[in-house]
Design a protein around this motif. Structure first.
Motif, PDB file in Angstrom:
ATOM      1  N   THR A   1     -43.261 -21.331 -89.544  1.00 56.94           N
ATOM      2  CA  THR A   1     -42.389 -21.534 -90.696  1.00 56.94           C
ATOM      3  C   THR A   1     -40.935 -21.382 -90.252  1.00 56.94           C
ATOM      4  O   THR A   1     -40.648 -20.780 -89.206  1.00 56.94           O
ATOM      5  CB  THR A   1     -42.681 -20.500 -91.784  1.00 56.94           C
ATOM      6  OG1 THR A   1     -42.300 -19.192 -91.312  1.00 56.94           O
ATOM      7  CG2 THR A   1     -44.158 -20.491 -92.159  1.00 56.94           C
ATOM      8  N   PRO A   2     -39.985 -21.905 -91.034  1.00 55.05           N
ATOM      9  CA  PRO A   2     -38.573 -21.702 -90.685  1.00 55.05           C
ATOM     10  C   PRO A   2     -38.205 -20.229 -90.542  1.00 55.05           C
ATOM     11  O   PRO A   2     -37.412 -19.868 -89.660  1.00 55.05           O
ATOM     12  CB  PRO A   2     -37.835 -22.368 -91.857  1.00 55.05           C
ATOM     13  CG  PRO A   2     -38.773 -23.424 -92.337  1.00 55.05           C
ATOM     14  CD  PRO A   2     -40.144 -22.824 -92.196  1.00 55.05           C
ATOM     15  N   ASP A   3     -38.765 -19.374 -91.402  1.00 50.54           N
ATOM     16  CA  ASP A   3     -38.468 -17.938 -91.300  1.00 50.54           C
ATOM     17  C   ASP A   3     -38.997 -17.358 -89.996  1.00 50.54           C
ATOM     18  O   ASP A   3     -38.339 -16.503 -89.381  1.00 50.54           O
ATOM     19  CB  ASP A   3     -39.081 -17.186 -92.484  1.00 50.54           C
ATOM     20  CG  ASP A   3     -38.313 -17.402 -93.780  1.00 50.54           C
ATOM     21  OD1 ASP A   3     -37.171 -17.906 -93.713  1.00 50.54           O
ATOM     22  OD2 ASP A   3     -38.858 -17.073 -94.847  1.00 50.54           O
ATOM     23  N   GLU A   4     -40.172 -17.801 -89.551  1.00 47.86           N
ATOM     24  CA  GLU A   4     -40.732 -17.303 -88.289  1.00 47.86           C
ATOM     25  C   GLU A   4     -39.900 -17.781 -87.109  1.00 47.86           C
ATOM     26  O   GLU A   4     -39.678 -17.040 -86.146  1.00 47.86           O
ATOM     27  CB  GLU A   4     -42.184 -17.756 -88.151  1.00 47.86           C
ATOM     28  CG  GLU A   4     -43.123 -17.038 -89.110  1.00 47.86           C
ATOM     29  CD  GLU A   4     -44.497 -17.677 -89.216  1.00 47.86           C
ATOM     30  OE1 GLU A   4     -45.421 -17.023 -89.719  1.00 47.86           O
ATOM     31  OE2 GLU A   4     -44.653 -18.856 -88.791  1.00 47.86           O
ATOM     32  N   VAL A   5     -39.439 -19.014 -87.178  1.00 46.75           N
ATOM     33  CA  VAL A   5     -38.622 -19.558 -86.092  1.00 46.75           C
ATOM     34  C   VAL A   5     -37.319 -18.791 -85.947  1.00 46.75           C
ATOM     35  O   VAL A   5     -36.861 -18.505 -84.830  1.00 46.75           O
ATOM     36  CB  VAL A   5     -38.342 -21.054 -86.330  1.00 46.75           C
ATOM     37  CG1 VAL A   5     -37.324 -21.590 -85.331  1.00 46.75           C
ATOM     38  CG2 VAL A   5     -39.635 -21.865 -86.248  1.00 46.75           C
ATOM     39  N   SER A   6     -36.700 -18.430 -87.074  1.00 47.09           N
ATOM     40  CA  SER A   6     -35.392 -17.758 -87.026  1.00 47.09           C
ATOM     41  C   SER A   6     -35.498 -16.242 -86.903  1.00 47.09           C
ATOM     42  O   SER A   6     -34.497 -15.577 -86.633  1.00 47.09           O
ATOM     43  CB  SER A   6     -34.580 -18.109 -88.280  1.00 47.09           C
ATOM     44  OG  SER A   6     -35.240 -17.638 -89.452  1.00 47.09           O
ATOM     45  N   ALA A   7     -36.693 -15.694 -87.073  1.00 46.80           N
ATOM     46  CA  ALA A   7     -36.857 -14.241 -87.075  1.00 46.80           C
ATOM     47  C   ALA A   7     -36.651 -13.645 -85.684  1.00 46.80           C
ATOM     48  O   ALA A   7     -36.933 -14.283 -84.661  1.00 46.80           O
ATOM     49  CB  ALA A   7     -38.237 -13.870 -87.589  1.00 46.80           C
ATOM     50  N   THR A   8     -36.167 -12.427 -85.660  1.00 45.89           N
ATOM     51  CA  THR A   8     -36.155 -11.633 -84.434  1.00 45.89           C
ATOM     52  C   THR A   8     -37.513 -10.966 -84.303  1.00 45.89           C
ATOM     53  O   THR A   8     -37.950 -10.239 -85.204  1.00 45.89           O
ATOM     54  CB  THR A   8     -35.052 -10.565 -84.481  1.00 45.89           C
ATOM     55  OG1 THR A   8     -33.777 -11.219 -84.596  1.00 45.89           O
ATOM     56  CG2 THR A   8     -35.069  -9.710 -83.229  1.00 45.89           C
ATOM     57  N   LEU A   9     -38.203 -11.225 -83.202  1.00 44.27           N
ATOM     58  CA  LEU A   9     -39.554 -10.725 -83.010  1.00 44.27           C
ATOM     59  C   LEU A   9     -39.617  -9.781 -81.818  1.00 44.27           C
ATOM     60  O   LEU A   9     -38.722  -9.790 -80.954  1.00 44.27           O
ATOM     61  CB  LEU A   9     -40.519 -11.897 -82.783  1.00 44.27           C
ATOM     62  CG  LEU A   9     -40.606 -12.943 -83.904  1.00 44.27           C
ATOM     63  CD1 LEU A   9     -41.534 -14.080 -83.490  1.00 44.27           C
ATOM     64  CD2 LEU A   9     -41.092 -12.309 -85.196  1.00 44.27           C
ATOM     65  N   ARG A  10     -40.674  -8.970 -81.788  1.00 42.30           N
ATOM     66  CA  ARG A  10     -40.881  -8.099 -80.638  1.00 42.30           C
ATOM     67  C   ARG A  10     -40.935  -8.941 -79.368  1.00 42.30           C
ATOM     68  O   ARG A  10     -41.580  -9.975 -79.319  1.00 42.30           O
ATOM     69  CB  ARG A  10     -42.198  -7.333 -80.787  1.00 42.30           C
ATOM     70  CG  ARG A  10     -42.234  -6.319 -81.918  1.00 42.30           C
ATOM     71  CD  ARG A  10     -41.342  -5.117 -81.625  1.00 42.30           C
ATOM     72  NE  ARG A  10     -41.635  -4.502 -80.343  1.00 42.30           N
ATOM     73  CZ  ARG A  10     -42.637  -3.626 -80.157  1.00 42.30           C
ATOM     74  NH1 ARG A  10     -43.443  -3.305 -81.161  1.00 42.30           N
ATOM     75  NH2 ARG A  10     -42.828  -3.077 -78.972  1.00 42.30           N
TER      76      ARG A  10
ATOM     77  N   ALA B   1     -31.731 -16.216 -73.377  1.00 42.78           N
ATOM     78  CA  ALA B   1     -32.655 -17.301 -73.050  1.00 42.78           C
ATOM     79  C   ALA B   1     -31.976 -18.658 -73.123  1.00 42.78           C
ATOM     80  O   ALA B   1     -31.154 -18.912 -74.002  1.00 42.78           O
ATOM     81  CB  ALA B   1     -33.845 -17.263 -74.002  1.00 42.78           C
ATOM     82  N   ASP B   2     -32.345 -19.546 -72.207  1.00 42.82           N
ATOM     83  CA  ASP B   2     -31.879 -20.935 -72.258  1.00 42.82           C
ATOM     84  C   ASP B   2     -32.739 -21.771 -73.199  1.00 42.82           C
ATOM     85  O   ASP B   2     -32.290 -22.818 -73.679  1.00 42.82           O
ATOM     86  CB  ASP B   2     -31.916 -21.554 -70.860  1.00 42.82           C
ATOM     87  CG  ASP B   2     -30.921 -20.898 -69.915  1.00 42.82           C
ATOM     88  OD1 ASP B   2     -29.799 -20.605 -70.356  1.00 42.82           O
ATOM     89  OD2 ASP B   2     -31.279 -20.672 -68.743  1.00 42.82           O
ATOM     90  N   GLY B   3     -33.954 -21.344 -73.438  1.00 41.78           N
ATOM     91  CA  GLY B   3     -34.850 -22.072 -74.322  1.00 41.78           C
ATOM     92  C   GLY B   3     -35.827 -21.128 -74.992  1.00 41.78           C
ATOM     93  O   GLY B   3     -36.168 -20.083 -74.444  1.00 41.78           O
ATOM     94  N   VAL B   4     -36.258 -21.512 -76.196  1.00 41.11           N
ATOM     95  CA  VAL B   4     -37.198 -20.695 -76.967  1.00 41.11           C
ATOM     96  C   VAL B   4     -38.174 -21.628 -77.675  1.00 41.11           C
ATOM     97  O   VAL B   4     -37.774 -22.635 -78.255  1.00 41.11           O
ATOM     98  CB  VAL B   4     -36.477 -19.833 -78.027  1.00 41.11           C
ATOM     99  CG1 VAL B   4     -37.489 -19.014 -78.830  1.00 41.11           C
ATOM    100  CG2 VAL B   4     -35.450 -18.919 -77.376  1.00 41.11           C
ATOM    101  N   SER B   5     -39.451 -21.291 -77.626  1.00 45.18           N
ATOM    102  CA  SER B   5     -40.439 -21.961 -78.470  1.00 45.18           C
ATOM    103  C   SER B   5     -41.109 -20.909 -79.341  1.00 45.18           C
ATOM    104  O   SER B   5     -41.340 -19.779 -78.901  1.00 45.18           O
ATOM    105  CB  SER B   5     -41.489 -22.704 -77.631  1.00 45.18           C
ATOM    106  OG  SER B   5     -42.340 -21.797 -76.950  1.00 45.18           O
ATOM    107  N   THR B   6     -41.390 -21.282 -80.591  1.00 45.40           N
ATOM    108  CA  THR B   6     -42.076 -20.394 -81.516  1.00 45.40           C
ATOM    109  C   THR B   6     -43.160 -21.213 -82.202  1.00 45.40           C
ATOM    110  O   THR B   6     -42.861 -22.140 -82.959  1.00 45.40           O
ATOM    111  CB  THR B   6     -41.120 -19.828 -82.583  1.00 45.40           C
ATOM    112  OG1 THR B   6     -40.023 -19.180 -81.935  1.00 45.40           O
ATOM    113  CG2 THR B   6     -41.838 -18.818 -83.479  1.00 45.40           C
ATOM    114  N   ARG B   7     -44.404 -20.889 -81.919  1.00 48.55           N
ATOM    115  CA  ARG B   7     -45.541 -21.603 -82.487  1.00 48.55           C
ATOM    116  C   ARG B   7     -46.465 -20.593 -83.159  1.00 48.55           C
ATOM    117  O   ARG B   7     -46.545 -19.446 -82.722  1.00 48.55           O
ATOM    118  CB  ARG B   7     -46.265 -22.392 -81.401  1.00 48.55           C
ATOM    119  CG  ARG B   7     -45.376 -23.482 -80.795  1.00 48.55           C
ATOM    120  CD  ARG B   7     -45.919 -24.052 -79.514  1.00 48.55           C
ATOM    121  NE  ARG B   7     -45.061 -25.124 -78.992  1.00 48.55           N
ATOM    122  CZ  ARG B   7     -44.851 -25.345 -77.697  1.00 48.55           C
ATOM    123  NH1 ARG B   7     -45.428 -24.583 -76.788  1.00 48.55           N
ATOM    124  NH2 ARG B   7     -44.046 -26.327 -77.315  1.00 48.55           N
ATOM    125  N   ALA B   8     -47.160 -21.034 -84.210  1.00 43.41           N
ATOM    126  CA  ALA B   8     -47.912 -20.063 -84.995  1.00 43.41           C
ATOM    127  C   ALA B   8     -49.110 -20.703 -85.670  1.00 43.41           C
ATOM    128  O   ALA B   8     -49.197 -21.929 -85.801  1.00 43.41           O
ATOM    129  CB  ALA B   8     -46.998 -19.421 -86.042  1.00 43.41           C
TER     130      ALA B   8
END
Length: 212
Positions: A35-44, A52-59
């Motif tokens: 979700t957009p919130d998961e993508v923008s969230a600060t996670l552990r 980071a030069d790149g980030v992927s967030t999949r769920a």
């Protein structure tokens, strides 16, 4: 003249493909299922590689409790560990010795911070191991962090969020990452589906999700 024209056409096609990928394809590839919130969230795990030069967030949503998802994460890795729950034949073409397990392996259920897991040429170190909440590994050179967050969902489900953060110190690394991004979606999607299947089989949640 013909050679020059061919070079110009080839260059134009490459530039066009790059623009199309960057504008329309890259974000969906890097954020599949999230979700957009998961993508923008600060996670552990974000703190392990802040620049980071790149980030992927999949769920993915899993019809199981977090404690039924966590065991499959902590045993991941090459034999004798539990594999990666993805396309083993692809992993093994690369010499990774992955054999995805359909059972929880008791000997890997109590990970120790600092334990090393070899993923081909990458030496990954366990950095976070919070049962039912988070698990993260970081490459020995510090250029890659792979972190999982398990968040409570609705109606007895949970959300499994996989985040990769990476640093690309060389030009060839940045160029090579372009095809890797799309390839990683194919493999990671299969992995998330594989974990979901195993956790739901353990909990009986697969039948519940089909009813919904």
């Amino acid at each position: 003249m013909r050679t020059s024209a061919a070079i110009m056409v080839g260059g134009l096609a490459t530039a066009t493909a790059a623009v199309v990928y960057q504008r329309f394809l890259r974000r969906p590839i890097l954020t599949w299922g999230a979700t957009p919130d998961e993508v923008s969230a600060t996670l552990r795990g974000d703190e392990l590689l802040p620049g980071a030069d790149g980030v992927s967030t999949r769920a993915i949503t899993v019809a199981a409790q977090p404690e039924q998802v966590y065991p499959w994460l902590v045993q991941m890795g090459p034999a004798p560990r539990g594999g990666a729950y993805t396309y083993d034949w692809v992993e093994n073409l690369l010499g990774l010795h992955m054999h995805s397990s359909d059972v929880v392996l008791d000997e890997f259920q109590h990970p120790t911070i600092g334990t090393e897991i070899a993923l081909g040429p990458n030496r990954m170190i366990i950095e976070i191991a919070d049962p039912g909440e988070a698990f993260a590994i970081r490459s020995a050179d510090g250029n890659w962090v792979w972190a999982f967050t398990i968040a409570d969902g609705a109606d007895g489900t949970c959300r499994l969020i996989s985040r990769n953060r990476y640093r690309l110190p060389r030009l060839r690394d940045r160029i090579g990452m372009v095809p890797m991004e799309a390839g990683s979606l194919v493999m990671e999607r299969k992995m998330l589906l594989g974990i979901r299947h195993r956790a739901e089989t353990m909990s009986g949640g697969a039948a519940l999700r089909r009813v919904r």
